[in-house]
Structures are given as structure tokens and as C-alpha cells.
Design a protein around this motif. Structure first.
Motif, PDB file in Angstrom:
ATOM      1  N   UNK A  65       0.830  -1.210   0.000  1.00 47.50           N
ATOM      2  CA  UNK A  65       0.000   0.000   0.000  1.00 47.50           C
ATOM      3  C   UNK A  65       0.864   1.261   0.000  1.00 47.50           C
ATOM      4  N   UNK A  66       1.964   1.202   0.727  1.00 45.88           N
ATOM      5  CA  UNK A  66       2.875   2.349   0.788  1.00 45.88           C
ATOM      6  C   UNK A  66       3.423   2.667  -0.595  1.00 45.88           C
ATOM      7  N   UNK A  82      12.304  16.822   2.405  1.00 46.00           N
ATOM      8  CA  UNK A  82      12.607  15.551   3.073  1.00 46.00           C
ATOM      9  C   UNK A  82      13.363  14.633   2.123  1.00 46.00           C
ATOM     10  N   UNK A  83      14.146  13.752   2.714  1.00 42.07           N
ATOM     11  CA  UNK A  83      14.809  12.722   1.922  1.00 42.07           C
ATOM     12  C   UNK A  83      13.749  11.749   1.428  1.00 42.07           C
ATOM     13  N   UNK A  89       8.862   6.339   4.209  1.00 41.73           N
ATOM     14  CA  UNK A  89       8.588   5.709   5.497  1.00 41.73           C
ATOM     15  C   UNK A  89       7.515   6.474   6.284  1.00 41.73           C
ATOM     16  N   UNK A  90       7.394   7.760   6.041  1.00 40.62           N
ATOM     17  CA  UNK A  90       6.316   8.516   6.678  1.00 40.62           C
ATOM     18  C   UNK A  90       4.962   8.058   6.141  1.00 40.62           C
ATOM     19  N   UNK A  93       4.220   4.848   7.868  1.00 42.74           N
ATOM     20  CA  UNK A  93       3.826   5.085   9.253  1.00 42.74           C
ATOM     21  C   UNK A  93       2.375   5.529   9.337  1.00 42.74           C
ATOM     22  N   UNK A  94       1.989   6.474   8.465  1.00 43.38           N
ATOM     23  CA  UNK A  94       0.612   6.963   8.470  1.00 43.38           C
ATOM     24  C   UNK A  94      -0.378   5.851   8.131  1.00 43.38           C
ATOM     25  N   UNK A  95      -0.014   5.024   7.157  1.00 43.12           N
ATOM     26  CA  UNK A  95      -0.897   3.912   6.796  1.00 43.12           C
ATOM     27  C   UNK A  95      -1.053   2.941   7.961  1.00 43.12           C
TER      28      UNK A  95
END
Length: 194
Positions: A65-66, A82-83, A89-90, A93-95
Motif C-alpha cells: 500500500x505504501x 525531506x529525503x 517511510x512517513x 507510518x501513516x498507513x
């Protein structure tokens, strides 16, 4: 001999330039760039989610999904903010937080996701220093070449022009372009070996 580019913005991006690959997805819907992003990040996201307590099947699904979100939202990525790895990865994290909230109803969730454990996108300080020094040496060596040799090198290596295009642009025979290239590279090698 390794040629270090003078102007990195005008040169081809390195193989592991994740930000460049995201931009290629955003600009051209580049499937090859996306495949490289997926191959690199999907297993890492899955591993980090599993280390944060997600079961393997859930981590696998969230990783997919990410990357699907990366495909859809690539145009929103801003490398100045942001890198690439941080951005990706953010999203993961949100997912994960959204999934946990849906299943557990806990609004206070702040899962144990180790951002400090993520690998940096940029090279280490020693590598950057070494590249800077090589770049300075190369600039100095290039400055010692005759202008006609400098011009063919810049057009070939930095503007990525073919020898035939250089010959047409400069109005000189193709053989002359090739001779100047050979002489310039040979001279550069000697200057850099000092």
C-alpha cells in the motif's frame, strides 16, 4: 580513472538516487523507476513494520500500500523538504497508524517506528569530502587543458552529447572530435596522477 562531474545538477543521477526516481515517476509515470523504488523500499518497509510489531502479512500488505501511494502521490514529493526514504517511510507510518486506529479505535497510538534506524539517502561525510576533493582536482586539471579539448569534454561528459552531435555543433570533422577527446582524457589522466 574516475571522472567526477563538475556540475552534479547537469550530470546523470546515480543509481541509488531515490529522489530522482520518485521525480521520474511523478513526471513521466516511469515504470522502471517505480520498479527500482519498489524493489528497494518494499522489503525495508516490511522489515521495519514487523520490528514495530506488525504481523508479517499485515507488514507485507502495508508495504505494498505504501508503494502504491508513492506511485499515486509522487508529484507531492519535495526533495527540498525531506529525503526520499523519510517521505516513503512517513507514508508507511501513516498507513499503519490509520490501520491500527480502524482496528483498535485507539486515538493515542504512536507506534514504535525507529526513524533513527533508517539508512540515510546521502553519502557519508567522508565520501562527500573525498568527492569534493576529487572535484577540485578535476576542475584544476580541466583548466590546464587547451580550450578546444575542454569544450569537447564538457559537451561529451557533462552535456551527454554524442561525438557526431559535437562535430556538427562545433563544425569540425568527427575524427577531430575523437582525437581531441583522446588527447584530453590522456592529458587529464596524467594531470590527475601527479
Amino acid at each position: 580513472m574516475t571522472v567526477v562531474p563538475i556540475d552534479p545538477e547537469r550530470c546523470a543521477r546515480p543509481a541509488d538516487d531515490w529522489a530522482g526516481l520518485i521525480c521520474a515517476v511523478a513526471e513521466r509515470r516511469d515504470r522502471e523507476a517505480f520498479a527500482r523504488l519498489f524493489a528497494h523500499f518494499a522489503p525495508r518497509i516490511k522489515r521495519h513494520l514487523m520490528l514495530g510489531g506488525s504481523p508479517e502479512a499485515q507488514a507485507e500488505e502495508l508495504a505494498q500500500e505504501t508503494l502504491a501511494a508513492v506511485w499515486r502521490k509522487a508529484a507531492l514529493f519535495d526533495p527540498a523538504r525531506a529525503a526520499a526514504s523519510t517521505w516513503i517511510f512517513t507514508i508507511a507510518r501513516h498507513l499503519r497508524v490509520d490501520l491500527l486506529r480502524r482496528h483498535q479505535g485507539d486515538e493515542r497510538l504512536d507506534e514504535a517506528f525507529d526513524f533513527d534506524g533508517l539508512e540515510a539517502d546521502e553519502p557519508a561525510a567522508e565520501e562527500r569530502l573525498h568527492a569534493t576533493r576529487l572535484n577540485e582536482r578535476l576542475r584544476g586539471a580541466l583548466a590546464q587543458l587547451p580550450p578546444e579539448q575542454q569544450r569537447v569534454l564538457r559537451l561529451s561528459y557533462f552535456d551527454d552529447e554524442s561525438h557526431a552531435h559535437i562535430a556538427a555543433e562545433l563544425g569540425i570533422p568527427l575524427g577531430t572530435v575523437k582525437s581531441r577527446m583522446r588527447l584530453a582524457v590522456s592529458q587529464l589522466r596524467r594531470l590527475l596522477e601527479r
